[in-house]
Design a protein around this motif. Structure first.
Motif, PDB file in Angstrom:
ATOM      1  N   MET A 178       0.856  -1.288   0.121  1.00  0.00           N
ATOM      2  CA  MET A 178       0.089  -0.117   0.183  1.00  0.00           C
ATOM      3  C   MET A 178       0.887   1.209  -0.071  1.00  0.00           C
ATOM      4  N   TRP A 179       2.052   1.162   0.682  1.00  0.00           N
ATOM      5  CA  TRP A 179       2.982   2.392   0.867  1.00  0.00           C
ATOM      6  C   TRP A 179       3.622   2.728  -0.610  1.00  0.00           C
ATOM      7  N   ARG A 180       3.781   1.774  -1.308  1.00  0.00           N
ATOM      8  CA  ARG A 180       4.131   1.917  -2.640  1.00  0.00           C
ATOM      9  C   ARG A 180       3.047   2.363  -3.685  1.00  0.00           C
ATOM     10  N   ARG A 181       1.877   2.238  -3.182  1.00  0.00           N
ATOM     11  CA  ARG A 181       0.582   2.901  -4.082  1.00  0.00           C
ATOM     12  C   ARG A 181       0.101   4.162  -3.412  1.00  0.00           C
ATOM     13  N   ASN A 186      -0.928   3.593   8.271  1.00  0.00           N
ATOM     14  CA  ASN A 186      -0.633   4.185   9.711  1.00  0.00           C
ATOM     15  C   ASN A 186      -1.452   5.641   9.808  1.00  0.00           C
ATOM     16  N   GLU A 187      -1.769   6.165   8.664  1.00  0.00           N
ATOM     17  CA  GLU A 187      -2.422   7.594   8.599  1.00  0.00           C
ATOM     18  C   GLU A 187      -3.661   7.621   8.236  1.00  0.00           C
ATOM     19  N   THR A 188      -4.399   6.467   8.027  1.00  0.00           N
ATOM     20  CA  THR A 188      -5.711   6.355   7.700  1.00  0.00           C
ATOM     21  C   THR A 188      -6.573   6.910   8.652  1.00  0.00           C
ATOM     22  N   PRO A 189      -7.937   7.202   8.564  1.00  0.00           N
ATOM     23  CA  PRO A 189      -8.772   7.547   9.758  1.00  0.00           C
ATOM     24  C   PRO A 189      -8.663   6.535  11.062  1.00  0.00           C
ATOM     25  N   ALA A 190      -8.445   7.181  12.116  1.00  0.00           N
ATOM     26  CA  ALA A 190      -8.465   6.481  13.511  1.00  0.00           C
ATOM     27  C   ALA A 190      -9.485   5.333  13.229  1.00  0.00           C
ATOM     28  N   TRP A 191     -10.876   5.626  13.032  1.00  0.00           N
ATOM     29  CA  TRP A 191     -11.956   4.916  13.300  1.00  0.00           C
ATOM     30  C   TRP A 191     -11.740   3.440  12.362  1.00  0.00           C
ATOM     31  N   GLN A 192     -11.124   3.732  11.220  1.00  0.00           N
ATOM     32  CA  GLN A 192     -10.832   2.588  10.465  1.00  0.00           C
ATOM     33  C   GLN A 192      -9.709   1.648  11.131  1.00  0.00           C
ATOM     34  N   ARG A 193      -8.796   2.269  11.794  1.00  0.00           N
ATOM     35  CA  ARG A 193      -7.699   1.418  12.316  1.00  0.00           C
ATOM     36  C   ARG A 193      -8.108   0.829  13.764  1.00  0.00           C
ATOM     37  N   LYS A 194      -8.707   1.551  14.602  1.00  0.00           N
ATOM     38  CA  LYS A 194      -8.736   1.051  15.863  1.00  0.00           C
ATOM     39  C   LYS A 194     -10.504   1.027  16.308  1.00  0.00           C
ATOM     40  N   GLY A 195     -11.424   1.083  15.398  1.00  0.00           N
ATOM     41  CA  GLY A 195     -12.589   0.938  15.661  1.00  0.00           C
ATOM     42  C   GLY A 195     -13.340   1.895  16.452  1.00  0.00           C
ATOM     43  N   VAL A 196     -14.594   2.114  16.875  1.00  0.00           N
ATOM     44  CA  VAL A 196     -15.125   3.283  17.382  1.00  0.00           C
ATOM     45  C   VAL A 196     -15.811   2.585  18.769  1.00  0.00           C
ATOM     46  N   PHE A 197     -15.785   3.556  19.927  1.00  0.00           N
ATOM     47  CA  PHE A 197     -16.104   3.374  21.188  1.00  0.00           C
ATOM     48  C   PHE A 197     -17.382   3.912  21.602  1.00  0.00           C
ATOM     49  N   ILE A 198     -18.355   3.518  21.941  1.00  0.00           N
ATOM     50  CA  ILE A 198     -19.655   4.171  22.509  1.00  0.00           C
ATOM     51  C   ILE A 198     -19.658   3.869  24.170  1.00  0.00           C
ATOM     52  N   TYR A 199     -19.763   4.781  24.995  1.00  0.00           N
ATOM     53  CA  TYR A 199     -19.839   4.432  26.608  1.00  0.00           C
ATOM     54  C   TYR A 199     -20.555   5.598  27.204  1.00  0.00           C
ATOM     55  N   LYS A 200     -20.974   4.995  28.516  1.00  0.00           N
ATOM     56  CA  LYS A 200     -21.731   5.857  29.151  1.00  0.00           C
ATOM     57  C   LYS A 200     -20.549   6.646  30.335  1.00  0.00           C
ATOM     58  N   LYS A 201     -21.035   8.078  30.307  1.00  0.00           N
ATOM     59  CA  LYS A 201     -19.941   8.803  31.179  1.00  0.00           C
ATOM     60  C   LYS A 201     -20.742   9.744  32.205  1.00  0.00           C
ATOM     61  N   MET A 202     -20.366   9.655  33.649  1.00  0.00           N
ATOM     62  CA  MET A 202     -20.907  10.667  34.313  1.00  0.00           C
ATOM     63  C   MET A 202     -20.342  11.949  34.147  1.00  0.00           C
ATOM     64  N   VAL A 203     -21.423  12.904  33.916  1.00  0.00           N
ATOM     65  CA  VAL A 203     -21.146  14.355  33.793  1.00  0.00           C
ATOM     66  C   VAL A 203     -21.910  15.167  35.159  1.00  0.00           C
ATOM     67  N   VAL A 204     -21.422  16.289  35.415  1.00  0.00           N
ATOM     68  CA  VAL A 204     -22.148  17.213  36.379  1.00  0.00           C
ATOM     69  C   VAL A 204     -22.263  18.265  35.765  1.00  0.00           C
ATOM     70  N   LYS A 205     -23.629  18.743  35.920  1.00  0.00           N
ATOM     71  CA  LYS A 205     -24.282  19.824  35.009  1.00  0.00           C
ATOM     72  C   LYS A 205     -24.863  20.774  36.201  1.00  0.00           C
ATOM     73  N   ARG A 206     -24.908  22.152  35.682  1.00  0.00           N
ATOM     74  CA  ARG A 206     -25.364  23.057  36.589  1.00  0.00           C
ATOM     75  C   ARG A 206     -26.951  23.279  36.231  1.00  0.00           C
ATOM     76  N   GLY A 207     -27.819  23.456  37.143  1.00  0.00           N
ATOM     77  CA  GLY A 207     -29.248  23.310  37.025  1.00  0.00           C
ATOM     78  C   GLY A 207     -29.643  24.218  38.135  1.00  0.00           C
ATOM     79  N   PHE A 208     -31.070  24.500  38.159  1.00  0.00           N
ATOM     80  CA  PHE A 208     -31.720  25.274  39.168  1.00  0.00           C
ATOM     81  C   PHE A 208     -32.838  24.533  39.615  1.00  0.00           C
ATOM     82  N   ASP A 209     -32.764  24.555  41.017  1.00  0.00           N
ATOM     83  CA  ASP A 209     -33.798  23.827  41.819  1.00  0.00           C
ATOM     84  C   ASP A 209     -35.251  24.964  42.096  1.00  0.00           C
ATOM     85  N   GLN A 210     -36.143  24.543  41.198  1.00  0.00           N
ATOM     86  CA  GLN A 210     -37.405  25.715  41.493  1.00  0.00           C
ATOM     87  C   GLN A 210     -37.744  25.589  42.846  1.00  0.00           C
ATOM     88  N   GLY A 211     -37.813  24.512  43.611  1.00  0.00           N
ATOM     89  CA  GLY A 211     -38.393  24.353  44.789  1.00  0.00           C
ATOM     90  C   GLY A 211     -37.637  25.314  45.934  1.00  0.00           C
TER      91      GLY A 211
END
Length: 247
Positions: A178-181, A186-211
């Motif tokens: 492929m190099w000769r062509r 090693n420079e193709t898109p990362a998702w092609q070489r390494k796959g794609v990962f979907i995962y759950k992540k805990m995040v903290v968000k600001r909000g307003f407690d109406q009560g």
């Protein structure tokens, strides 16, 4: 009473798996199906986005509760820390692939359905990183083989001859070919070489407690996508997996 005679013939209904479990789903006859749809070879971003949409749908709206999904090519690997259906294998390897089949068919807006089959893979927690390393290595192998195969096809070889030529080549030989062509694998898109990962992540968000009439911080779980995941065998990959709190 007559109905009970047939109920006992459901021979797989009481086979159960214990968590943690990976369900691996593979596309059935996808090569022929995708050829009819004229997707680019060896990879098509439209198809990958549809795979991601199906994976996200499984995470967000199936009600099954997987912790993460790792996908490459036409393969899904779905990790469960807590099992639905009380771990019944008959349910796990039928409901999960059927959901993915429907979700991908809808994402691609097809008039004919696609299909996945599936297998249930019980693991120990200490096996999870090794399992992901194994499938990521397969993603890389598939990446090299696919680029080499379709390059030979474009150069005029028939599919059987292209497959035969690749079978006799080491990975470094394919890389050099492929190099000769003008393609650095090693420079193709990362998702092609390494796959794609979907995962759950805990995040903290600001909000307003109406009560209480005050600003608050709320912890929520969100679904994230990594189109450039770490190498799971690296220190970065080890730290990433630990952040998912698998244990």
């Amino acid at each position: 009473m007559a109905d009970e005679r047939f109920k006992v013939k459901e021979i797989y209904k009481d086979i159960r798996a214990l968590p943690p479990v990976v369900i691996r789903a593979d596309g059935r006859n996808f090569k022929e199906s995708l050829a009819r749809l004229r997707f680019k070879k060896p990879y098509d971003l439209k198809f990958e986005k549809a795979m991601m949409a199906a994976g996200r749908a499984l995470m967000e709206s199936s009600g099954l509760g997987p912790l993460w999904v790792y996908t490459f090519s036409d393969e899904f690997n779905i990790f469960f820390k807590d099992l639905p259906f009380d771990g019944r294998v008959e349910k796990l390897d039928s409901v999960v692939p059927s959901f993915l089949s429907s979700a991908l068919t809808l994402a691609l807006k097809l008039s004919t359905p696609l299909a996945f089959d599936a297998r249930v893979v019980p693991l120990h927690y200490e096996d999870v990183a090794g399992y992901l390393q194994w499938r990521q290595a397969e993603a890389w192998r598939n990446h090299m083989q696919s680029y080499g195969f379709y390059m030979l096809i474009r150069e005029g070889l028939a599919e059987p001859q292209a497959s035969k030529q690749l079978r006799g080549m080491k990975f470094e030989d394919i890389h050099e070919m492929m190099w000769r062509r003008g393609v650095n694998l090693n420079e193709t898109p990362a998702w092609q070489r390494k796959g794609v990962f979907i995962y759950k992540k805990m995040v903290v968000k600001r909000g307003f407690d109406q009560g209480k009439k005050e600003n608050v911080r709320v912890r929520r779980t969100e679904v994230e996508e990594s189109w450039d995941p770490p190498l799971f065998g690296s220190k970065e990959g080890e730290a990433f997996l630990k952040s998912l709190k698998l244990f």
